[in-house]
Design a protein around this motif. Sequence first.
Motif, PDB file in Angstrom:
ATOM      1  N   GLY A   1     -21.739  43.507  37.042  1.00 24.31           N
ATOM      2  CA  GLY A   1     -20.724  43.071  37.989  1.00 24.31           C
ATOM      3  C   GLY A   1     -21.285  42.900  39.385  1.00 24.31           C
ATOM      4  N   TRP A   2     -20.355  42.774  40.320  1.00 21.84           N
ATOM      5  CA  TRP A   2     -20.678  42.550  41.730  1.00 21.84           C
ATOM      6  C   TRP A   2     -19.797  43.394  42.624  1.00 21.84           C
ATOM      7  CZ3 TRP A   2     -24.835  39.749  42.879  1.00 21.84           C
ATOM      8  CH2 TRP A   2     -25.285  38.800  41.952  1.00 21.84           C
ATOM      9  N   TYR A   3     -20.348  43.760  43.777  1.00 29.70           N
ATOM     10  CA  TYR A   3     -19.599  44.391  44.865  1.00 29.70           C
ATOM     11  C   TYR A   3     -20.032  43.688  46.140  1.00 29.70           C
ATOM     12  CZ  TYR A   3     -18.580  47.499  48.728  1.00 29.70           C
ATOM     13  OH  TYR A   3     -18.136  47.985  49.924  1.00 29.70           O
ATOM     14  N   GLN A   4     -19.075  43.435  47.027  1.00 32.89           N
ATOM     15  CA  GLN A   4     -19.433  42.855  48.318  1.00 32.89           C
ATOM     16  C   GLN A   4     -18.521  43.400  49.399  1.00 32.89           C
ATOM     17  OE1 GLN A   4     -19.122  38.556  48.660  1.00 32.89           O
ATOM     18  NE2 GLN A   4     -20.580  38.542  50.345  1.00 32.89           N
ATOM     19  N   ALA A   5     -19.121  43.874  50.477  1.00 35.88           N
ATOM     20  CA  ALA A   5     -18.398  44.250  51.690  1.00 35.88           C
ATOM     21  C   ALA A   5     -18.413  43.048  52.627  1.00 35.88           C
ATOM     22  CB  ALA A   5     -19.046  45.455  52.360  1.00 35.88           C
ATOM     23  N   TRP A   6     -17.361  42.881  53.390  1.00 38.78           N
ATOM     24  CA  TRP A   6     -17.216  41.752  54.306  1.00 38.78           C
ATOM     25  C   TRP A   6     -18.423  41.661  55.241  1.00 38.78           C
ATOM     26  CZ3 TRP A   6     -14.060  37.762  54.185  1.00 38.78           C
ATOM     27  CH2 TRP A   6     -13.934  36.970  55.325  1.00 38.78           C
ATOM     28  N   GLY A   7     -19.006  40.466  55.342  1.00 37.65           N
ATOM     29  CA  GLY A   7     -20.135  40.238  56.238  1.00 37.65           C
ATOM     30  C   GLY A   7     -21.480  40.654  55.685  1.00 37.65           C
ATOM     31  N   GLU A   8     -21.499  41.153  54.438  1.00 36.38           N
ATOM     32  CA  GLU A   8     -22.747  41.588  53.813  1.00 36.38           C
ATOM     33  C   GLU A   8     -23.006  40.769  52.558  1.00 36.38           C
ATOM     34  OE1 GLU A   8     -22.673  45.779  53.070  1.00 36.38           O
ATOM     35  OE2 GLU A   8     -22.098  46.261  55.124  1.00 36.38           O
ATOM     36  N   PRO A   9     -24.259  40.708  52.110  1.00 38.29           N
ATOM     37  CA  PRO A   9     -24.525  40.005  50.849  1.00 38.29           C
ATOM     38  C   PRO A   9     -23.935  40.785  49.667  1.00 38.29           C
ATOM     39  CG  PRO A   9     -26.549  40.975  51.716  1.00 38.29           C
ATOM     40  CD  PRO A   9     -25.476  41.195  52.748  1.00 38.29           C
ATOM     41  N   ALA A  10     -23.606  40.071  48.598  1.00 39.24           N
ATOM     42  CA  ALA A  10     -23.093  40.717  47.385  1.00 39.24           C
ATOM     43  C   ALA A  10     -24.205  41.547  46.746  1.00 39.24           C
ATOM     44  CB  ALA A  10     -22.573  39.671  46.418  1.00 39.24           C
ATOM     45  N   ARG A  11     -23.805  42.631  46.120  1.00 42.22           N
ATOM     46  CA  ARG A  11     -24.736  43.550  45.453  1.00 42.22           C
ATOM     47  C   ARG A  11     -24.467  43.515  43.954  1.00 42.22           C
ATOM     48  NH1 ARG A  11     -24.097  50.078  46.060  1.00 42.22           N
ATOM     49  NH2 ARG A  11     -25.248  50.585  44.171  1.00 42.22           N
ATOM     50  N   ALA A  12     -25.493  43.245  43.151  1.00 46.42           N
ATOM     51  CA  ALA A  12     -25.362  43.262  41.695  1.00 46.42           C
ATOM     52  C   ALA A  12     -25.183  44.700  41.219  1.00 46.42           C
ATOM     53  CB  ALA A  12     -26.594  42.636  41.049  1.00 46.42           C
TER      54      ALA A  12
ATOM     55  N   PRO B   1     -13.468  54.056  54.086  1.00 45.99           N
ATOM     56  CA  PRO B   1     -12.169  53.522  54.479  1.00 45.99           C
ATOM     57  C   PRO B   1     -12.334  52.411  55.508  1.00 45.99           C
ATOM     58  CG  PRO B   1     -12.507  55.693  55.450  1.00 45.99           C
ATOM     59  CD  PRO B   1     -13.647  55.450  54.503  1.00 45.99           C
ATOM     60  N   GLU B   2     -11.371  51.509  55.517  1.00 50.70           N
ATOM     61  CA  GLU B   2     -11.293  50.409  56.491  1.00 50.70           C
ATOM     62  C   GLU B   2     -12.364  49.337  56.295  1.00 50.70           C
ATOM     63  OE1 GLU B   2      -8.492  50.461  58.024  1.00 50.70           O
ATOM     64  OE2 GLU B   2      -8.119  52.555  57.499  1.00 50.70           O
ATOM     65  N   VAL B   3     -13.038  49.304  55.139  1.00 53.33           N
ATOM     66  CA  VAL B   3     -14.044  48.284  54.849  1.00 53.33           C
ATOM     67  C   VAL B   3     -13.430  47.246  53.910  1.00 53.33           C
ATOM     68  CG1 VAL B   3     -16.264  47.811  53.737  1.00 53.33           C
ATOM     69  CG2 VAL B   3     -16.000  49.812  55.220  1.00 53.33           C
ATOM     70  N   LYS B   4     -13.383  46.002  54.351  1.00 56.88           N
ATOM     71  CA  LYS B   4     -12.889  44.905  53.529  1.00 56.88           C
ATOM     72  C   LYS B   4     -13.948  44.607  52.470  1.00 56.88           C
ATOM     73  CE  LYS B   4     -11.180  40.157  54.012  1.00 56.88           C
ATOM     74  NZ  LYS B   4     -10.858  39.081  54.991  1.00 56.88           N
ATOM     75  N   HIS B   5     -13.532  44.551  51.188  1.00 59.32           N
ATOM     76  CA  HIS B   5     -14.490  44.394  50.103  1.00 59.32           C
ATOM     77  C   HIS B   5     -13.813  43.838  48.855  1.00 59.32           C
ATOM     78  CE1 HIS B   5     -12.524  48.168  49.147  1.00 59.32           C
ATOM     79  NE2 HIS B   5     -12.968  48.032  47.907  1.00 59.32           N
ATOM     80  N   TRP B   6     -14.631  43.486  47.870  1.00 55.53           N
ATOM     81  CA  TRP B   6     -14.149  43.109  46.542  1.00 55.53           C
ATOM     82  C   TRP B   6     -15.178  43.566  45.516  1.00 55.53           C
ATOM     83  CZ3 TRP B   6     -16.833  40.002  43.146  1.00 55.53           C
ATOM     84  CH2 TRP B   6     -17.876  39.231  43.671  1.00 55.53           C
ATOM     85  N   HIS B   7     -14.752  43.603  44.236  1.00 58.05           N
ATOM     86  CA  HIS B   7     -15.663  43.911  43.146  1.00 58.05           C
ATOM     87  C   HIS B   7     -15.134  43.284  41.870  1.00 58.05           C
ATOM     88  CE1 HIS B   7     -12.935  47.532  42.896  1.00 58.05           C
ATOM     89  NE2 HIS B   7     -13.101  47.485  44.199  1.00 58.05           N
ATOM     90  N   GLY B   8     -16.042  43.036  40.938  1.00 57.98           N
ATOM     91  CA  GLY B   8     -15.637  42.412  39.686  1.00 57.98           C
ATOM     92  C   GLY B   8     -16.828  42.123  38.795  1.00 57.98           C
ATOM     93  N   ALA B   9     -16.542  41.411  37.700  1.00 55.05           N
ATOM     94  CA  ALA B   9     -17.552  41.126  36.682  1.00 55.05           C
ATOM     95  C   ALA B   9     -18.452  39.964  37.085  1.00 55.05           C
ATOM     96  CB  ALA B   9     -16.864  40.796  35.361  1.00 55.05           C
ATOM     97  N   ALA B  10     -19.640  39.958  36.516  1.00 56.38           N
ATOM     98  CA  ALA B  10     -20.505  38.779  36.601  1.00 56.38           C
ATOM     99  C   ALA B  10     -19.853  37.674  35.770  1.00 56.38           C
ATOM    100  CB  ALA B  10     -21.900  39.111  36.065  1.00 56.38           C
ATOM    101  N   GLY B  11     -20.250  36.447  36.008  1.00 54.94           N
ATOM    102  CA  GLY B  11     -19.640  35.316  35.323  1.00 54.94           C
ATOM    103  C   GLY B  11     -19.854  35.299  33.830  1.00 54.94           C
TER     104      GLY B  11
END
Length: 135
Positions: free
Chosen positions: A70-81, A92-102
């Motif tokens: 999967g992937w994790y990414q914090a706002w303004g940073e590169p995505a991390r595998a 706390p207070e960090v905008k982010h997302w996470h999910g599966a690889a394609g």
Amino acid sequence: MEEGYQGEIFPRGEENPFGTYFSGRSYLKMLTDRGVVIGNVTFEPGCRNNWHIHHGAGGGQILLCTGGRGWYQAWGEPARALRAGDVVVVPPEVKHWHGAAGDSWFTHLAVEIPCPDGANEWLEPVRSEDYEKLS
């Protein structure tokens, strides 16, 4: 269990009731709801959650990756595998997302760090053109 996906440690659970905030299908099985809240989240290939923020001083989230890629990414940073065995500490207070690889299912335990004023704010979806650039 879907054909070709193996290695689930915890039950997959039902379709995620927070699915409105995900691109693709995900599944949620709450493992605990007292003290420290822990959910087992399973993402189908290509599924990811929207950008979001965990509010509350002293709170945040810990992701314990248990299967797939999967992937994790914090706002303004590169995505991390991410792979099984990886740990992500989301302050706390960090905008982010996470999910599966394609091309892979992905599972993690989402551990909510307890705090008295904690709240989750769901934001915009991850742009498809940005997600598709990840390799």
